[in-house]
Design a protein around this motif. Structure first.
Motif, PDB file in Angstrom:
ATOM      1  N   GLY A  14       0.854  -1.471   0.016  1.00 21.07           N
ATOM      2  CA  GLY A  14      -0.210  -0.141   0.106  1.00 21.07           C
ATOM      3  C   GLY A  14       0.884   1.252   0.017  1.00 21.07           C
ATOM      4  N   GLN A  15       1.955   1.151   0.451  1.00 20.44           N
ATOM      5  CA  GLN A  15       2.977   2.276   0.538  1.00 20.44           C
ATOM      6  C   GLN A  15       3.872   2.310  -0.648  1.00 20.44           C
ATOM      7  OE1 GLN A  15       4.681   2.027   4.495  1.00 20.44           O
ATOM      8  NE2 GLN A  15       2.980   3.190   5.318  1.00 20.44           N
ATOM      9  N   SER A  16       3.882   1.363  -1.529  1.00 19.17           N
ATOM     10  CA  SER A  16       4.675   1.363  -2.771  1.00 19.17           C
ATOM     11  C   SER A  16       6.106   1.009  -2.073  1.00 19.17           C
ATOM     12  CB  SER A  16       4.692   2.307  -3.498  1.00 19.17           C
ATOM     13  OG  SER A  16       3.456   2.549  -4.152  1.00 19.17           O
ATOM     14  N   MET A  17       6.259   0.231  -0.931  1.00 20.87           N
ATOM     15  CA  MET A  17       7.627  -0.049  -0.514  1.00 20.87           C
ATOM     16  C   MET A  17       8.074  -1.540  -1.083  1.00 20.87           C
ATOM     17  SD  MET A  17       7.103   1.117   3.413  1.00 20.87           S
ATOM     18  CE  MET A  17       8.886   0.697   3.933  1.00 20.87           C
ATOM     19  N   ALA A  18       9.204  -1.673  -1.113  1.00 24.83           N
ATOM     20  CA  ALA A  18       9.728  -2.922  -1.561  1.00 24.83           C
ATOM     21  C   ALA A  18       9.707  -3.866  -0.358  1.00 24.83           C
ATOM     22  CB  ALA A  18      11.155  -2.806  -2.122  1.00 24.83           C
ATOM     23  N   ILE A  31      -2.242 -12.820  -3.031  1.00 27.61           N
ATOM     24  CA  ILE A  31      -2.734 -12.765  -4.374  1.00 27.61           C
ATOM     25  C   ILE A  31      -3.865 -13.838  -4.754  1.00 27.61           C
ATOM     26  CG2 ILE A  31      -1.955 -12.905  -6.809  1.00 27.61           C
ATOM     27  CD1 ILE A  31       0.683 -11.881  -6.220  1.00 27.61           C
ATOM     28  N   THR A  32      -3.510 -14.931  -4.153  1.00 23.17           N
ATOM     29  CA  THR A  32      -4.586 -16.392  -4.443  1.00 23.17           C
ATOM     30  C   THR A  32      -5.790 -15.878  -3.486  1.00 23.17           C
ATOM     31  OG1 THR A  32      -2.599 -17.850  -4.536  1.00 23.17           O
ATOM     32  CG2 THR A  32      -4.802 -18.696  -3.824  1.00 23.17           C
ATOM     33  N   ASP A  33      -5.468 -15.182  -2.225  1.00 27.48           N
ATOM     34  CA  ASP A  33      -6.905 -15.039  -1.577  1.00 27.48           C
ATOM     35  C   ASP A  33      -7.448 -13.671  -1.791  1.00 27.48           C
ATOM     36  OD1 ASP A  33      -6.419 -17.458  -0.202  1.00 27.48           O
ATOM     37  OD2 ASP A  33      -5.650 -16.426   1.519  1.00 27.48           O
ATOM     38  N   GLY A  34      -6.793 -13.110  -2.963  1.00 19.87           N
ATOM     39  CA  GLY A  34      -7.591 -11.739  -3.517  1.00 19.87           C
ATOM     40  C   GLY A  34      -7.302 -10.406  -2.803  1.00 19.87           C
ATOM     41  N   GLU A  37      -3.157  -7.671  -6.101  1.00 20.58           N
ATOM     42  CA  GLU A  37      -2.937  -8.186  -7.494  1.00 20.58           C
ATOM     43  C   GLU A  37      -2.048  -7.384  -8.187  1.00 20.58           C
ATOM     44  OE1 GLU A  37      -6.766  -6.488  -9.123  1.00 20.58           O
ATOM     45  OE2 GLU A  37      -6.189  -4.582  -9.124  1.00 20.58           O
ATOM     46  N   LYS A  38      -1.494  -8.220  -9.244  1.00 12.29           N
ATOM     47  CA  LYS A  38      -0.183  -7.521  -9.920  1.00 12.29           C
ATOM     48  C   LYS A  38      -0.631  -6.467 -10.803  1.00 12.29           C
ATOM     49  CE  LYS A  38       3.940  -9.201 -12.215  1.00 12.29           C
ATOM     50  NZ  LYS A  38       4.838  -8.524 -11.394  1.00 12.29           N
ATOM     51  N   ASP A  39       0.148  -5.560 -10.965  1.00  8.99           N
ATOM     52  CA  ASP A  39      -0.140  -4.245 -11.701  1.00  8.99           C
ATOM     53  C   ASP A  39       1.146  -4.085 -12.573  1.00  8.99           C
ATOM     54  OD1 ASP A  39      -1.532  -2.079 -12.786  1.00  8.99           O
ATOM     55  OD2 ASP A  39      -1.003  -0.849 -11.170  1.00  8.99           O
ATOM     56  N   GLY A  40       1.329  -4.490 -13.567  1.00 13.10           N
ATOM     57  CA  GLY A  40       2.451  -4.287 -14.362  1.00 13.10           C
ATOM     58  C   GLY A  40       3.450  -5.210 -13.779  1.00 13.10           C
ATOM     59  N   ASP A  41       4.577  -4.218 -13.523  1.00  6.95           N
ATOM     60  CA  ASP A  41       5.568  -4.891 -12.414  1.00  6.95           C
ATOM     61  C   ASP A  41       5.736  -4.538 -11.248  1.00  6.95           C
ATOM     62  OD1 ASP A  41       7.113  -5.396 -15.159  1.00  6.95           O
ATOM     63  OD2 ASP A  41       8.145  -3.646 -15.325  1.00  6.95           O
ATOM     64  N   THR A  42       4.570  -4.110 -10.781  1.00  8.71           N
ATOM     65  CA  THR A  42       4.327  -3.936  -9.121  1.00  8.71           C
ATOM     66  C   THR A  42       2.898  -4.505  -8.754  1.00  8.71           C
ATOM     67  OG1 THR A  42       3.035  -1.808  -9.620  1.00  8.71           O
ATOM     68  CG2 THR A  42       5.549  -1.658  -9.528  1.00  8.71           C
TER      69      THR A  42
END
Length: 63
Positions: A14-18, A31-34, A37-42
């Motif tokens: 949510g904070q765009s942190m690695a 991701i599996t649990d929803g 989600e993948k958004d391009g490379d992030t």
């Protein structure tokens, strides 16, 4: 029920942190649990992921 580690991963996304490779398994489950989600490379939180963070009381600026 999400674990503290999973909530931490959600907050990081949510904070765009690695995040470290040791959290990769948690990310795949989210991701599996929803929750994520993948958004391009992030990755980004879904509405379900955002709600989970709010429900746990972990504001994205606090985690």
């Amino acid at each position: 029920m999400l674990t503290d580690v999973q909530v931490a991963v959600l907050c990081d996304i949510g904070q765009s942190m690695a995040f470290s490779d040791d959290k990769h398994q948690e990310l795949m489950r989210l991701i599996t649990d929803g929750y994520v989600e993948k958004d391009g490379d992030t990755f980004k939180l879904t509405a379900k992921g955002e709600a989970a963070v709010v429900d746990r009381g972990a504001g994205l600026n606090e985690a």
